[in-house]
Design an enzyme around this catalytic site. Structure first.
Site, PDB file in Angstrom:
ATOM      1  CE  LYS A   1      -4.121   1.774   2.336  1.00 60.26           C
ATOM      2  NZ  LYS A   1      -5.077   1.567   3.447  1.00 60.26           N
TER       3      LYS A   1
ATOM      4  CD  GLU B   1     -19.006  -3.664   9.703  1.00 59.37           C
ATOM      5  OE1 GLU B   1     -18.337  -2.840   9.079  1.00 59.37           O
ATOM      6  OE2 GLU B   1     -19.207  -4.839   9.285  1.00 59.37           O
TER       7      GLU B   1
ATOM      8  NE  ARG C   1     -21.382  -4.189   5.939  1.00 60.15           N
ATOM      9  CZ  ARG C   1     -20.350  -4.409   5.125  1.00 60.15           C
ATOM     10  NH1 ARG C   1     -19.382  -3.530   5.038  1.00 60.15           N
ATOM     11  NH2 ARG C   1     -20.278  -5.512   4.423  1.00 60.15           N
TER      12      ARG C   1
END
Length: 620
Positions: free
Chosen positions: A284, A370, A398
Site C-alpha cells: 500500500k 460489525e 450492517r
C-alpha cells in the site's frame, strides 16, 4: 487543473481501456510509471484516497489490458483503490474533481460510468455481486468473464466467505483476486518472494529447517531470515488449503507490482474453468516512500506538497468529536478496568489510536466484522463488563439484527458511540450517516442521545456508560467541535431537554449539532430554541409545556426526515391529540451526494440561511 499531455505522453494516449489494449506489452511499465505520478500529482492538489490507489497501479493496468472491459465485468471491493481504474476508463481529465461537490464519485458508481459494474463503498460485497453476474454470464452463454478484486482486510468479513462458500459449490467461472498488502516478506528476503512461491516445498523446507537450526542457531541475523521463510511457507500452505476447501483453485502468491507476471498469470487464468483464486502481494502506497512507510496516515489525504512528503497540520484548535470520545475513554479507563472498547477496523477514524496503545488489554479491533462486534459486546456485558462499541453510523447498519436481537431484546448495558452521524462530506452517499436515528428509534429498550457540542458529547457518553438498564446510543458527527468549555462530568437526567432561548410564537426543537445553525435563526425569528438532547425517550413534559405557549413547532435534525427525531415529535403530538402546525427539517428522501460538509449542508438548506428560508416559506 488541466491534464498535461507533454508530462504524461503515454497516458495521454489512453482515453479508455480499448486504447490501452492497443499498446504493446513492453509499453505498460511506462504506463504504470506515468499513472502513478499522475495519481500523486492530482490527489496532492485536490485531496482524496491515496495510498490504496498507489498499491494497485500495476494490477489495474493488467486487468484492463487482459480483460475486455466493460464487456468483461471487473468489480472493485470498497473502492478506495479505484482512482487508477477511473483514470483509465474515461475520467482522467476529471479526476481532480473527485470527492468534491458536483465532481466524480469517491468510489465506483454505476451512474457515473459503464465501467463501474457495482456501486460500492462498504466492504466485502464484491464476491457476492460477482457471483451473481458470473451465473448470468454462464446461463446466457455470453462468453463474459467476471473478476472481483478484494483486499486482505475486506476478505476477513463473514460476507466474503459466505460468497466464496457459495461460489465453490456452484463451480461457475469466476476469478477472485486477493490484493494482499500485509503478508509480504520483510525487506531482508524480499527478493526471494516469487522464487519461494515456485521452488520451496514442504519436504525441502523441513530438511533445511532441521539442518539450519544446528548450523545457524548462534547467528541471529540468518536465523531471523529462516524464521521469515518459515512464516511465508506456513501462510502460503494455509492459504492454498483454505481456498481449496472452499472450492477454489488457488494460485499464488505473486508479486502484484510485476506487470509482466500479472499479465501472463491473468492470461493463463482466462483459459481455466471453475472458480479461481489469485493471491497477489502488493505494498500500500507503493512508489511514494512516505505512503509506503505510513499507509494508514496516507490512506486519505488533504492537499499536500509531494516534494516535502508531509501532510499539512490542522491549525484549528478545536477538537473533533472523535478525539473528544478518545480522550473521554482514557480518562474513564484510568480508574475502571471493566471498560472494554470494541471497534470494527476503525481505530484511527474513531479516535482510538492513543487509547489502544495505552490500554491494550481493554481494546479489541475485531476487523471488518460489525455483526460480530455487537454480539461480542453482548457477551462482555453478560459477563459483567462495560462494553463500548465505537462504530460509524453507516457501518452500524450492517449489524442491525444484532443490535435488536442480541442487545436491546436482552436489555444489555452496551454503549454505542456512533461516529459520523449526519453529513460526512467527501465520502458521499455510501457513508452519509443519514438513517441511524430512524432505524434505531423504533427499537424498544434503547436510549438515543444527540449532543449539540463537545461538552454535551462528554456528558452523554458519561450518562450512557453509567446507565445499567439497557443499551444507549450517543450519536455525533464527523467534524470539529465548536470550542465549547468543558464542565465536570455528571449524569444527565434521562429524556430531559434544555431551553437555550425563550421566544414567542414559534418553538424550534433541535436534535444534535445543527444547534449552532439554529441559534441565529431563533434570534432572527424571536423563536424559542430548545436542545432536546434525547431522541428517545423524548421530553414529553417539555413538549407539552411548549405547545401551550406557542403557535408552531419546528424540528431540526441531521438525519432523514422520514422516521427521524421529528417524526417522533409528530407521533407524540398525535398520540396526545395536540393540534399544532409542525415543520420537520432534516435530510430529504434521497441519497445524499458527496462534497464538503459545508457545501452539502448549504445545498440541502441546512445552514443558517437555508433553515431560516425554510421556516419563512412554511410560515407564509
Amino acid at each position: 487543473m488541466k491534464f498535461n499531455n507533454k508530462k504524461y505522453p503515454t497516458l495521454s494516449l489512453i482515453n479508455n481501456p480499448m486504447e490501452l489494449r492497443k499498446l504493446p506489452q513492453d509499453a505498460l511499465s511506462l504506463v504504470c510509471t506515468e499513472l502513478r505520478q499522475f495519481l500523486l500529482d492530482t490527489v496532492s492538489q485536490s485531496s482524496g484516497h491515496f495510498a490504496s490507489g498507489l498499491g494497485v497501479i500495476e494490477l489495474t493496468v493488467a486487468l484492463h489490458y487482459v480483460y475486455n472491459t466493460p464487456f468483461d465485468h471487473l468489480i472493485w471491493d470498497v473502492g478506495h483503490q479505484a482512482y487508477p481504474h477511473k483514470i483509465l476508463t474515461g475520467r482522467r481529465d476529471k479526476i481532480f474533481t473527485i470527492r468534491q461537490y458536483g465532481g466524480l464519485h469517491p468510489f465506483p458508481c454505476r451512474n457515473e460510468s459503464k465501467y463501474d459494474i457495482l456501486s460500492v463503498g462498504h466492504s466485502s460485497t464484491s464476491i457476492s455481486a460477482a457471483l451473481g453476474l458470473a451465473i448470468i454470464a454462464n446461463r446466457e452463454m455470453l462468453g463474459r468473464q467476471t473478476v472481483s478484486v478484494i483486499g486482505d482486510g475486506a476478505i476477513s468479513a463473514g460476507m466474503a466467505f459466505e460468497a466464496m462458500n457459495h461460489a465453490g459449490y456452484i463451480k461457475c467461472n469466476l476469478l477472485v483476486i486477493l490484493n494482499d498488502n500485509e503478508m509480504s516478506i520483510s525487506k531482508n528476503v524480499g527478493a526471494l518472494n516469487n522464487y519461494l512461491t515456485h521452488i520451496l516445498s514442504g519436504k525441502f523446507y523441513s530438511k533445511i529447517r532441521k539442518n539450519s537450526k544446528k548450523i545457524l542457531s548462534k547467528t541471529p541475523y540468518i536465523k531471523k531470515i529462516i524464521q521469515r521463510i518459515e512464516e511465508h511457507i506456513i501462510n502460503t500452505t494455509i492459504s492454498k488449503n483454505l481456498f481449496k476447501e472452499l472450492g477454489f483453485n488457488y494460485i499464488g502468491p505473486i508479486n502484484g507490482h510485476d506487470i509482466s507476471t500479472l499479465i501472463q498469470t491473468l492470461k493463463n487464468i482466462q483459459n481455466m474453468q471453475g472458480p479461481q483464486f489469485l493471491h497477489i502481494i502488493t505494498k500500500k502506497g507503493y512508489g511514494y516512500k512516505p505512503a509506503e512507510k505510513d499507509p494508514i496516515t496516507w490512506h486519505a489525504v488533504p492537499k499536500f506538497d509531494p516534494s516535502l512528503g508531509l501532510l499539512p497540520k490542522n491549525n484549528n484548535q478545536n477538537m473533533t468529536y472523535s478525539a473528544i470520545f478518545g480522550n473521554w475513554l482514557c480518562n474513564i479507563a484510568a480508574n475502571d478496568n471493566k471498560l472494554i472498547v470494541i471497534t470494527p477496523a476503525m481505530r484511527e477514524g474513531s479516535g482510538l489510536n492513543f487509547f489502544s496503545k495505552k490500554y491494550p488489554n481493554q481494546y479489541f479491533d475485531v476487523a471488518i466484522a460489525e455483526q460480530h462486534a455487537v454480539t461480542f459486546a453482548a457477551g462482555l456485558a453478560i459477563g459483567g463488563y462495560k462494553p463500548i462499541v465505537a462504530i460509524y453510523s453507516t457501518f452500524l447498519q450492517r449489524a442491525y439484527d444484532q443490535v435488536i436481537h442480541d442487545i436491546a431484546l436482552q436489555k444489555l448495558p452496551v454503549l454505542f458511540a456512533v461516529d459520523r452521524g449526519g453529513i460526512v462530506g467527501p465520502d458521499g452517499q455510501t457513508h452519509q450517516g443519514a438513517f441511524d436515528l430512524s432505524y434505531l428509534r423504533c427499537i424498544p429498550n434503547i436510549i438515543i442521545m444527540t449532543p449539540s457540542d463537545e461538552n454535551e458529547c462528554r456528558l452523554m457518553l458519561h450518562t450512557g456508560y453509567h446507565y445499567k438498564d439497557g443499551p444507549t446510543i450517543v450519536r455525533y458527527p464527523r467534524e470539529i467541535g465548536t470550542g465549547a468549555k468543558f464542565s465536570n462530568l455528571y449524569k444527565l437526567p434521562i429524556s430531559k431537554g434544555m431551553i437555550h432561548r425563550q421566544g414567542t410564537n414559534i418553538a424550534i426543537l433541535n436534535f444534535g449539532t445543527l444547534l449552532a445553525q439554529t441559534k441565529q435563526v431563533a434570534s432572527d425569528l424571536n423563536a424559542t430554541l430548545i436542545d432536546m438532547r434525547f431522541v428517545k425517550p423524548l421530553d414529553e413534559i417539555l413538549i407539552n409545556n411548549i405547545v401551550k405557549k406557542h403557535n408552531a413547532l419546528i424540528t431540526v435534525e441531521e438525519n432523514a426526515i422520514i422516521g427521524g427525531a421529528g417524526s417522533g415529535v409528530n407521533e407524540f403530538l398525535m398520540k396526545e391529540k395536540i393540534l399544532i402546525p409542525v415543520l420537520n427539517i432534516g435530510l430529504p428522501d434521497r441519497f445524499i451526494a458527496h462534497g464538503s460538509r459545508k457545501d452539502v449542508l448549504y445545498s440541502l438548506g441546512l445552514d443558517s440561511i437555508g433553515i431560516y428560508k425554510k421556516i419563512k416559506a412554511w410560515l407564509k
